[in-house]
Design an enzyme around this catalytic site. Structure first.
Site, mmCIF file in Angstrom:
data_model
loop_
_atom_site.group_PDB
_atom_site.id
_atom_site.type_symbol
_atom_site.label_atom_id
_atom_site.label_comp_id
_atom_site.label_asym_id
_atom_site.label_seq_id
_atom_site.Cartn_x
_atom_site.Cartn_y
_atom_site.Cartn_z
ATOM 1 N N PHE A 159 0.819 -1.227 0.000
ATOM 2 C CA PHE A 159 0.000 0.000 0.000
ATOM 3 C C PHE A 159 0.842 1.261 0.000
ATOM 4 O O PHE A 159 0.357 2.334 -0.347
ATOM 5 C CB PHE A 159 -0.960 0.002 1.199
ATOM 6 C CG PHE A 159 -0.361 0.528 2.479
ATOM 7 C CD1 PHE A 159 0.341 -0.291 3.324
ATOM 8 C CD2 PHE A 159 -0.495 1.874 2.811
ATOM 9 C CE1 PHE A 159 0.907 0.205 4.489
ATOM 10 C CE2 PHE A 159 0.063 2.374 3.983
ATOM 11 C CZ PHE A 159 0.774 1.531 4.818
ATOM 12 N N LYS A 160 2.114 1.146 0.368
ATOM 13 C CA LYS A 160 2.939 2.357 0.442
ATOM 14 C C LYS A 160 3.081 3.048 -0.916
ATOM 15 O O LYS A 160 3.365 4.237 -0.977
ATOM 16 C CB LYS A 160 4.292 2.036 1.066
ATOM 17 C CG LYS A 160 4.137 1.659 2.545
ATOM 18 C CD LYS A 160 5.447 1.527 3.268
ATOM 19 C CE LYS A 160 5.239 1.349 4.767
ATOM 20 N NZ LYS A 160 4.656 0.030 5.128
ATOM 21 N N ASP A 161 2.832 2.310 -1.989
ATOM 22 C CA ASP A 161 2.856 2.929 -3.322
ATOM 23 C C ASP A 161 1.821 4.046 -3.461
ATOM 24 O O ASP A 161 2.054 5.012 -4.196
ATOM 25 C CB ASP A 161 2.566 1.877 -4.400
ATOM 26 C CG ASP A 161 3.730 0.912 -4.602
ATOM 27 O OD1 ASP A 161 4.892 1.333 -4.456
ATOM 28 O OD2 ASP A 161 3.467 -0.271 -4.911
ATOM 29 N N LEU A 182 3.685 7.015 -1.856
ATOM 30 C CA LEU A 182 5.031 7.370 -2.329
ATOM 31 C C LEU A 182 5.081 7.627 -3.829
ATOM 32 O O LEU A 182 5.917 8.406 -4.292
ATOM 33 C CB LEU A 182 6.036 6.310 -1.886
ATOM 34 C CG LEU A 182 6.315 6.414 -0.372
ATOM 35 C CD1 LEU A 182 7.026 5.175 0.153
ATOM 36 C CD2 LEU A 182 7.127 7.665 -0.057
#
Ligand SMILES: *Cc1c(COP(=O)(O)O)cnc(C)c1O
Length: 464
Positions: A111-113, A116
């Site tokens: 999910f960090k995409d 970021l």
């Protein structure tokens, strides 16, 4: 839109400067002075928008005019066009009124995409405008590093240096970082552990002489407000799909630094009818101890099958504490100074009771994580990653009403964490199509000793 520090002693900043600053100069975290709030009619008007169309509506008030509308729209569209599912954050049903929201269709499968990919583009936009160059220095135990690298690989104004502990990240995680061969991407394998890498980052922010004053040092860790902002969007997206604003929805979130779930809290503050926010932790359960017993106490770190949630303290938790203390920066500065000494916070009983009306929590050890992966697979043939499994268990244990749909945030693709899948007696999944050749791609990284001087020397030489 102005942003203020949770500790009350740093200057208020606009969005552009908050993005570039990361941490506030008084050691606090930036939060909006006032949340944008949507009316029911406005939220109704969002239904049917594409993911990026919705993201534009949610993000625009936070950006507060620091980017022109049409430019902002283009940046957001470009960000989510890179995802490998046309719904961007699709929902999958597990049971009656029970869903998972798949947040792993971005380039690095976690999910960090969501945050970021956007942060890299926003950073590039502001640096271009200012004609400045920046250095991003980060430490990673896995997911953050690869997402940050993917987010910045195309930026002409950023050089990114990501340290990981040599031989201590999984092969998929390492290759997701080291096979990005862009000239501005530098992977450093440090002969030490994750804490050593983090110590180097911290010392570098304190002493920036190695940059000769020519570059700005930027942090991309989870305290950057822009990351929270980007994550608010998918709460709206899921709730709208399930009938909001006319139907309340609950969310369960596998949690480490309290960033992802805090975005849900913000969504609720903006008018989304969220009934419950359920925190799931692994045995690094400082948040569960707070929500179940009003004891936020630092304990030693344990390594688990859900390594992206292996934390001792939750860096975003201060943002919630700030609201719980009526946004009193001075009181917060004292509270956090006390925490630095004693390693423990417990808050006023009435404040704790009030936060409990929204939040609930559960923790799961590795055996329970593996059992949940197995249980869900047997019920549905759907494969959860270990972090998501902790969220699903928390949802099932804590849900107050069966009538309210509950959505668990699926924070990573199971292929990233094969150990847990194998422990559940299941076959490790195949890499998604777009990563099929990951194991044959060329890698590039530099192994360095665990030494601040060696890292600074490397950065200085590389930039020259
Ligand atoms: C980072 C991460 C988490 C924890 O997110 P927080 O915002 O720190 O709570 C959970 N699952 C995965 C897969 C992650 O990469």
């Amino acid at each position: 839109m102005k942003y203020i520090s949770t500790r009350g002693a740093a200057p208020a900043l606009d969005f552009e400067n908050v993005l570039l600053a990361g941490l506030a100069s008084d050691g606090g975290l930036y939060v909006p002075e006032q949340l944008p709030r949507f009316t029911t009619e406005q939220i109704v008007g969002f239904s049917g928008l594409s993911y990026s169309g919705l993201a534009y509506e949610i993000i625009r008030p936070f950006v507060g005019g620091t980017i022109e509308d049409e430019q902002l729209r283009a940046i957001i569209e470009d960000t989510y066009a890179d995802f490998n599912h046309s719904a961007v954050a699709p929902l999958t049903q597990l049971d009656t009124n029970e869903w998972v929201m798949e947040l792993f269709h971005g380039p690095t499968l976690a999910f960090k995409d969501f945050a970021l990919q956007l942060l890299g583009r926003l950073l590039d936009h502001f640096l271009t405008k200012r004609d400045e160059r920046a250095v991003i220095l980060g430490a990673t135990s896995g997911d953050t590093g690869s997402a940050a690298i993917e987010g910045c690989r195309h930026s002409d104004h950023v050089d990114i240096f990501i340290m990981h502990p040599h031989n201590r990240v999984s092969e998929v995680q390492r290759r997701q970082m080291t096979t990005v061969l862009s000239d501005n991407v530098h992977n450093l394998a440090i002969e030490g552990n994750f804490d050593d890498c983090q110590a180097i980052v911290k010392a570098s922010f304190a002493e920036q002489g190695f940059l000769n004053g020519e570059r700005r040092l930027v942090a991309v860790n989870s305290i950057n407000w822009a990351r929270i902002m980007a994550q608010v969007v998918y709460y709206f997206h899921a709730a709208l799909s399930l009938g909001s604003p006319f139907r309340p929805v609950s969310f369960a979130v596998p949690t480490g630094n309290f960033g992802d779930i805090f975005a849900g809290y913000i969504a609720r503050g903006m008018g989304l009818p969220i009934q419950q926010l359920i925190v799931g932790t692994n045995r690094n359960d400082i948040l569960h101890r707070f929500f179940s017993a009003n004891s936020y106490r630092k304990e030693s770190l344990g390594h688990t099958l859900s390594p992206s949630m292996d934390i001792m303290v939750s860096s975003n938790f201060e943002r919630l504490l700030f609201d719980l203390h009526d946004r009193d920066g001075k009181a917060m500065a004292e509270l956090m100074a006390g925490f630095d000494v004693s390693g423990e916070i417990s808050i006023d009983e009435s404040r704790w009771q009030s936060v409990k009306t929204l939040f609930d929590s559960q923790c799961a050890n590795d055996d329970e994580t593996v059992a949940t992966i197995r249980q869900v697979f047997d019920q549905t043939e759907y494969l959860l990653d270990p972090h998501t499994a902790i969220g699903v268990k928390a949802a099932r244990d804590c849900l107050a009403s069966r009538e309210v749909p509950v959505v668990t945030l699926a924070t990573a693709h199971p292929v990233k964490f094969p150990d847990a899948i194998l422990a559940a007696g299941l076959d490790a999944p195949a890499l998604p199509h777009h990563l099929q050749d990951l194991h044959s791609r060329e890698e590039r990284m530099t192994v360095l000793p665990n030494s601040l001087a060696a890292v600074h020397e490397f950065i200085a030489t590389t930039l020259r």
